[in-house]
Design a protein around this motif. Structure first.
Motif, PDB file in Angstrom:
ATOM      1  N   ARG A 213      39.188  41.426  30.574  1.00 49.70           N
ATOM      2  CA  ARG A 213      38.064  41.036  31.436  1.00 49.70           C
ATOM      3  C   ARG A 213      37.852  42.090  32.525  1.00 49.70           C
ATOM      4  NH1 ARG A 213      41.754  36.265  33.719  1.00 49.70           N
ATOM      5  NH2 ARG A 213      42.854  37.466  35.278  1.00 49.70           N
TER       6      ARG A 213
ATOM      7  N   ARG B 287      43.908  34.191  24.525  1.00 47.72           N
ATOM      8  CA  ARG B 287      43.903  34.244  25.992  1.00 47.72           C
ATOM      9  C   ARG B 287      44.430  35.579  26.489  1.00 47.72           C
ATOM     10  NH1 ARG B 287      46.690  30.154  29.109  1.00 47.72           N
ATOM     11  NH2 ARG B 287      47.869  29.318  27.362  1.00 47.72           N
TER      12      ARG B 287
ATOM     13  N   ARG C  56      43.263  26.018  35.631  1.00 44.64           N
ATOM     14  CA  ARG C  56      43.175  24.902  34.689  1.00 44.64           C
ATOM     15  C   ARG C  56      42.467  23.703  35.329  1.00 44.64           C
ATOM     16  NH1 ARG C  56      46.608  24.885  30.184  1.00 44.64           N
ATOM     17  NH2 ARG C  56      47.689  26.860  29.934  1.00 44.64           N
TER      18      ARG C  56
ATOM     19  N   ASP D 139      47.168  37.959  38.128  1.00 44.36           N
ATOM     20  CA  ASP D 139      46.704  38.990  39.074  1.00 44.36           C
ATOM     21  C   ASP D 139      47.418  38.859  40.413  1.00 44.36           C
ATOM     22  OD1 ASP D 139      45.684  36.558  39.806  1.00 44.36           O
ATOM     23  OD2 ASP D 139      43.720  37.325  40.424  1.00 44.36           O
TER      24      ASP D 139
ATOM     25  N   ARG E  89      36.906  33.261  40.783  1.00 40.99           N
ATOM     26  CA  ARG E  89      38.164  33.955  41.085  1.00 40.99           C
ATOM     27  C   ARG E  89      38.276  34.219  42.589  1.00 40.99           C
ATOM     28  NH1 ARG E  89      40.971  35.250  36.690  1.00 40.99           N
ATOM     29  NH2 ARG E  89      42.559  36.013  38.095  1.00 40.99           N
TER      30      ARG E  89
END
Ligand code: DC
Length: 227
Positions: free
Chosen positions: A188, A181, A39, A132, A110
């Motif tokens: 993804r 989301r 965020r 994750d 990421r």
């Protein structure tokens, strides 16, 4: 008794963060909110007018991104800082909720945030929540929890949370955001949200907050005793 690493993953709005925070407090562990990092990165890219999906702009954004956490001495709660500024409330806004999943699909971003999360949690005695954590950040975590709850319950809880922060948001808008989301996070290519085979599923739809915290603390204590 040795300290352990606890990874809590799950869908948006299941109460992962508040649960993880409470579990960490009871055990005397460090809590790390990995979602807050995605965020804060989203807010940074917006502030700098950079598009995370453009490789050069992603690199540029990462070079000037610094995220940290500090405990507010008045409330005892952990707050998120972006380049030295307290952004705890700003990163919880719907504007950020609408854009964060897109940034979270970008591999280079990421990689950087995962490396930071691994450094932050390098000592044991940590509870980290996200999407994750059990799969990528701490694949060897001693306890992996996968939290779920039905969409209606999650949306109502999130609406109340926002209201407590002075933000009035329509339930349908929250539902659409959470479902959207979930879809992006689960589909993804890069580190999708998934339940690991060694994770314990905790469905919080019909649990009280205290109940879900107690269930995870109990699971953690069993692992700590074995450690
Ligand atoms: O936990 P949260 O709802 O504050 O997370 C915001 C978004 O960040 C979420 O929609 C997906 C992304 N995220 C992620 O991809 N991986 C994480 N470990 C944590 C969050």
């Amino acid at each position: 008794m040795g300290k352990i690493v606890i990874a809590i993953d799950g869908y948006s709005g299941c109460g992962k963060s508040s649960t993880a925070k409470a579990v960490a407090k009871i055990l005397g562990y460090t809590y790390i909110d990995s979602g807050a990092m995605y965020r804060a990165a989203t807010l940074h890219f917006l502030n700098e007018n950079l598009r995370p999906s453009k490789p050069e702009e992603a690199i540029q954004g990462l070079q000037t991104l610094s995220i940290s956490f500090k405990i507010n001495p008045e409330t005892g709660l952990q707050e998120t800082y972006l380049n030295g500024k307290n952004v705890e409330d700003e990163i919880r806004s719907m504007q950020i909720s609408h854009r964060v999943s897109e940034l979270a699909t970008v591999a280079s971003i990421r990689r950087e945030l995962v490396a930071q999360q691994q450094r932050l949690g390098s000592g044991k005695g940590v509870v980290m929540d996200g999407r994750d954590i059990g799969s990528v950040v701490f694949p060897d975590a001693d306890l992996k929890v996968f939290m779920t709850a039905n969409l209606e319950t999650r949306a109502k809880r999130r609406q109340l949370e926002l209201l407590e922060k002075g933000q009035t948001v329509d339930l349908e808008e929250i539902k659409e955001n959470l479902a959207g989301r979930d879809e992006v996070d689960s589909s993804r290519a890069e580190s999708p949200l998934m339940k690991m085979s060694d994770a314990v599923e905790v469905d919080t739809s019909n649990l009280t907050f205290e109940g879900q915290v107690a269930q995870i603390v109990q699971l953690a204590k069993a692992k700590i005793e074995m450690n």
